[in-house]
Write a protein that holds these residues in place. Structure first.
Motif, PDB file in Angstrom:
ATOM      1  N   UNK A  46       0.818  -1.217   0.000  1.00  0.00           N
ATOM      2  CA  UNK A  46       0.000   0.000   0.000  1.00  0.00           C
ATOM      3  C   UNK A  46       0.850   1.265   0.000  1.00  0.00           C
ATOM      4  N   UNK A  47       2.012   1.207   0.608  1.00  0.00           N
ATOM      5  CA  UNK A  47       2.867   2.396   0.656  1.00  0.00           C
ATOM      6  C   UNK A  47       3.509   2.704  -0.694  1.00  0.00           C
ATOM      7  N   UNK A  48       3.425   1.770  -1.659  1.00  0.00           N
ATOM      8  CA  UNK A  48       4.033   1.974  -2.978  1.00  0.00           C
ATOM      9  C   UNK A  48       3.018   2.174  -4.100  1.00  0.00           C
ATOM     10  N   UNK A  49       1.737   2.135  -3.796  1.00  0.00           N
ATOM     11  CA  UNK A  49       0.719   2.195  -4.842  1.00  0.00           C
ATOM     12  C   UNK A  49       0.808   3.491  -5.644  1.00  0.00           C
ATOM     13  N   UNK A  50       0.945   4.609  -4.986  1.00  0.00           N
ATOM     14  CA  UNK A  50       0.990   5.880  -5.715  1.00  0.00           C
ATOM     15  C   UNK A  50       2.218   5.962  -6.618  1.00  0.00           C
ATOM     16  N   UNK A  51       3.336   5.454  -6.168  1.00  0.00           N
ATOM     17  CA  UNK A  51       4.544   5.433  -6.997  1.00  0.00           C
ATOM     18  C   UNK A  51       4.335   4.568  -8.244  1.00  0.00           C
ATOM     19  N   UNK A  52       3.716   3.411  -8.077  1.00  0.00           N
ATOM     20  CA  UNK A  52       3.439   2.525  -9.212  1.00  0.00           C
ATOM     21  C   UNK A  52       2.499   3.222 -10.198  1.00  0.00           C
ATOM     22  N   UNK A  53       1.459   3.859  -9.695  1.00  0.00           N
ATOM     23  CA  UNK A  53       0.527   4.589 -10.570  1.00  0.00           C
ATOM     24  C   UNK A  53       1.253   5.679 -11.354  1.00  0.00           C
ATOM     25  N   UNK A  54       2.114   6.421 -10.673  1.00  0.00           N
ATOM     26  CA  UNK A  54       2.851   7.490 -11.347  1.00  0.00           C
ATOM     27  C   UNK A  54       3.749   6.949 -12.449  1.00  0.00           C
ATOM     28  N   UNK A  55       4.424   5.850 -12.188  1.00  0.00           N
ATOM     29  CA  UNK A  55       5.305   5.248 -13.200  1.00  0.00           C
ATOM     30  C   UNK A  55       4.488   4.776 -14.395  1.00  0.00           C
ATOM     31  N   UNK A  56       3.347   4.126 -14.141  1.00  0.00           N
ATOM     32  CA  UNK A  56       2.493   3.678 -15.245  1.00  0.00           C
ATOM     33  C   UNK A  56       1.987   4.859 -16.069  1.00  0.00           C
ATOM     34  N   UNK A  57       1.614   5.944 -15.402  1.00  0.00           N
ATOM     35  CA  UNK A  57       1.166   7.150 -16.133  1.00  0.00           C
ATOM     36  C   UNK A  57       2.300   7.721 -16.984  1.00  0.00           C
TER      37      UNK A  57
END
Length: 91
Positions: A46-57
């Motif tokens: 959960x602490x990495x979800x936003x980072x993963x989303x940003x990379x995918x974007x």
């Protein structure tokens, strides 16, 4: 007299399991032919979800491709008309 019991979570093998981590689970399935069902799971802390989303974007913006990506539909070549989808998958 008051008795207090510590509750434990048991895993599949009845072993004690205590976890305080939270995960997001992303799921996809595919039926490549009529004999097989493939299921894919990705667990993201959960602490990495936003980072993963940003990379995918960022990857989508780089290739300027925002549609769905299906493995079975990927072209064999990474250039040309459909190259953005293949490059996005590779990225």
């Amino acid at each position: 007299m008051v008795q207090r019991f510590k509750t434990e979570q048991l895993d599949l093998w009845d072993s004690s399991s205590v976890s305080r981590e939270k995960y997001f689970v992303f799921h996809d399935e595919s039926i490549p032919n009529k004999r097989w069902l493939l299921i894919g799971l990705v667990f993201v802390n959960a602490s990495n979800v936003q980072e993963v989303r940003n990379i995918l974007r960022q990857c989508r913006a780089k290739e300027n491709y925002y549609g769905e990506v299906h493995f079975s539909d990927l072209p064999r070549m990474f250039g040309g008309k459909f190259g953005a989808k293949a490059n996005l998958a590779r990225e």
